[in-house]
Scaffold this active site. Sequence first.
Site, PDB file in Angstrom:
ATOM      1  N   GLU A 181      32.954  47.478  21.447  1.00 19.24           N
ATOM      2  CA  GLU A 181      33.536  48.826  21.366  1.00 19.24           C
ATOM      3  C   GLU A 181      33.678  49.287  19.919  1.00 19.24           C
ATOM      4  O   GLU A 181      33.419  50.453  19.606  1.00 19.24           O
ATOM      5  CB  GLU A 181      34.883  48.866  22.088  1.00 19.24           C
ATOM      6  CG  GLU A 181      34.775  48.807  23.608  1.00 19.24           C
ATOM      7  CD  GLU A 181      34.531  47.407  24.149  1.00 19.24           C
ATOM      8  OE1 GLU A 181      34.615  46.439  23.357  1.00 19.24           O
ATOM      9  OE2 GLU A 181      34.257  47.271  25.351  1.00 19.24           O
ATOM     10  N   HIS A 218      42.314  48.160  33.772  1.00 19.91           N
ATOM     11  CA  HIS A 218      41.479  49.265  34.242  1.00 19.91           C
ATOM     12  C   HIS A 218      42.321  50.453  34.686  1.00 19.91           C
ATOM     13  O   HIS A 218      41.906  51.230  35.538  1.00 19.91           O
ATOM     14  CB  HIS A 218      40.600  48.830  35.424  1.00 19.91           C
ATOM     15  CG  HIS A 218      39.733  47.649  35.149  1.00 19.91           C
ATOM     16  ND1 HIS A 218      40.189  46.367  35.219  1.00 19.91           N
ATOM     17  CD2 HIS A 218      38.433  47.559  34.763  1.00 19.91           C
ATOM     18  CE1 HIS A 218      39.209  45.528  34.922  1.00 19.91           C
ATOM     19  NE2 HIS A 218      38.138  46.228  34.635  1.00 19.91           N
TER      20      HIS A 218
END
Lengths: 413, 335
Positions: B57, B126
């Site tokens: 990321e 999540h």
Amino acid sequence: MEPSLPNRARLSLHIPEPPGRPGDLPDFTTLRLSAAGEVDRPPMDASEPSMRELPYRLIRVLDDGGAAVGPWNPHLPVETLVHGLRAMMLTRAFDDRLFRAHRQGKTSFYMKSTGEEAIGAAQSLVLGAGDMCFPTYRVLSWLMARDYPLVELCNQIFSNARDPLKGRQLPILYSARDYGFYSLSGNVGSRFGHAVGWAMASAYRGDDKIALAYIGEGTTAEGDFHEALTFASVYRAPAVLCVTNNQWAISSFSGIAGGQETTFAAKALAYGIPGLRVDGNDFLAIWAATAWAAERARSNLGSTLIELFTYRASGHSTSDDPTKYRPSDEPAHWPLGDPVERLKQHLVALGAWSDDRHEALALELDAAVRAAVREAEQVGTLGKSKPDLREMFEGVFKEPDWRLVEQRRELGL
Amino acid sequence: MNMVQALNSALDVKLAHDPDMLIFGEDVGYFGGVFRVTDGLQKKHGLKRCFDAPIAEGGIIAAAIGMGAYGLRPVPEIQFADYILPAYDQLVSEAARLRYRSGGEFWAPITVRSPYGGGIFGGQTHSQSPEAIFAHITGLKTVIPSTPYDAKGLLIASIEDDDPVIFLEPKRLYNGPFDGRHDQAVKSWAGHPAAEVPEGHYTVPLGKAAVVRSGEAVTVLAYGTMVHVALAGIEDSGIDAELIDLRSIVPLDIDTIVASVKKTGRCVIVHEASRYGGFGGELSALVQERCFFELEAPIGRVAGYDTPYPHAFEWDYFPGPGRVAAALRQVMDGQ
């Protein structure tokens, strides 16, 4: 009760230590150095698997007598060598003068490039005007080689009314787009991936520009380094990625970053890109290796990792005293010498330079630096002058939002 | 269109009209993204316009910043907003400050898309809503749509913006609106007025809130999934509340908020992120500073609890219409 242990020796945690601490004799006997001219120069388009020994050797051109030898000799014209020497000497003169300015309270901070001047100077001259360097704070010689105005540097360091970065940035964390010099931040390593992205953008557009980036050997421990190399490898970014191994990350020696276990150039192997290890105090070797890697990048063959093996002869910054953690005379014993002296010696050996000319140039450059400092001092030094306070609120966004407008108004601006 | 289709359409429009715009991220290329937002874009626009990235990321955002500095308009995707933290240094120390620190020489016109929020039984990694940690960082814009129409218009506006934008997509709303009643099946966006999404180019400007429902008794501030939960809570409560969908929290439409609270005299803030230090605190302070003499009751806050996002307790954690209605009754009754 003691837990039962198998009949084996107890484990012990290894903490690397440098060969010498204050009071010890400097010791560089463990360094793996190749002789000048000894390392082969593969064709620019050689396959990566055929070059996997290179990261373990040291590319050198200048020998102990100042002669340029071996396959990496770039055979540069004298004018280019003098240009490089001048940039290095100017960097040193500027560093000395501005370091003193810090001691006189004229700025909050300064960092010298001493011992590493050949790197920025050579690479600045190898790369083109459209290329972009993603610098560290120790490549001032990049700007010197491209004749960045000295007064502007001083204005930035003094954060005065004419500071090109408008009083928003720590001294020496320059930005100079027109000189191919990307904006610095204090978080080491965070721009390494920008260089790869910038290079990817050039390739995406079908342009011909390449990126060159620096990271310190200590900073190779950051994830930024490994993520950037992954991207560089995966997308074959046209970038020259450099690790400046100056042996010291503030007080931590290169072993703390893994330098005792392998070379930093060898980190390239896991990414499938060529790794070169270069004498970072040898202007000609840096030039040749950079030109080789740049040509690979321009030929769409992707990135190269170059370890520039050098030595940080001064402290990390004005806030650092290196005699507290390493032998005080260690810089004088660095086996690869001083980059300025070595290039000077080479020019003298060519019959193109002399002690007198060298001395005269040093005086001329010192006078130029003094004049620039004086001019910037007239504008003001830290706290004595600053840009318009409105600048504090500009550039946060392209257009200020209501918070910035309101807060600026609170100050009556 | 549902929200996934609207977002896909926004990206499709930009890819077609701006050769400097490109998309990359984990699984966004051939596969079209784990939520299918980039479905078909690689096939239609080519490998170089929409491609897969390594699982890195920080590297994704670093590369995007470099591309932006070059002159492109990259639209990287972070697969879940929970995974954005490895890129936080790049967003905070680099993207947010590049224009400022370089005296305007460099900037990063990037739009970071990321699905966020709970309601899909995704557990801690999540489900989170990290908007407050971006709102606190000056130099970043943070945009959160609540309908398909807004999602497309705001995304195009974000991509065309010259500042770095964090574009958080409420994944609970991808396939249908949600009223917080978890025992009901996912509704479809079909038939919803906000699902009438034009095929071509249009923008919804950043920093302009939407008045979803007019009312006189209390102002409710919400964004993302919570707009729909708040609407259900208002209906359940029977209170004549005005509901404002902020649409972006930076820039924030302070004028619309202040005008509404001055009219109603009461305010309830609803967000999904945990409460302490959440963006609701900033909203509450702004309303208090600007509307203190018009306020007739303490400002109410409905938010996630101050725990990590709990898997088995998702529907206890996630603010629902019942909690919104209770907060509304409290600010009306002072109870």
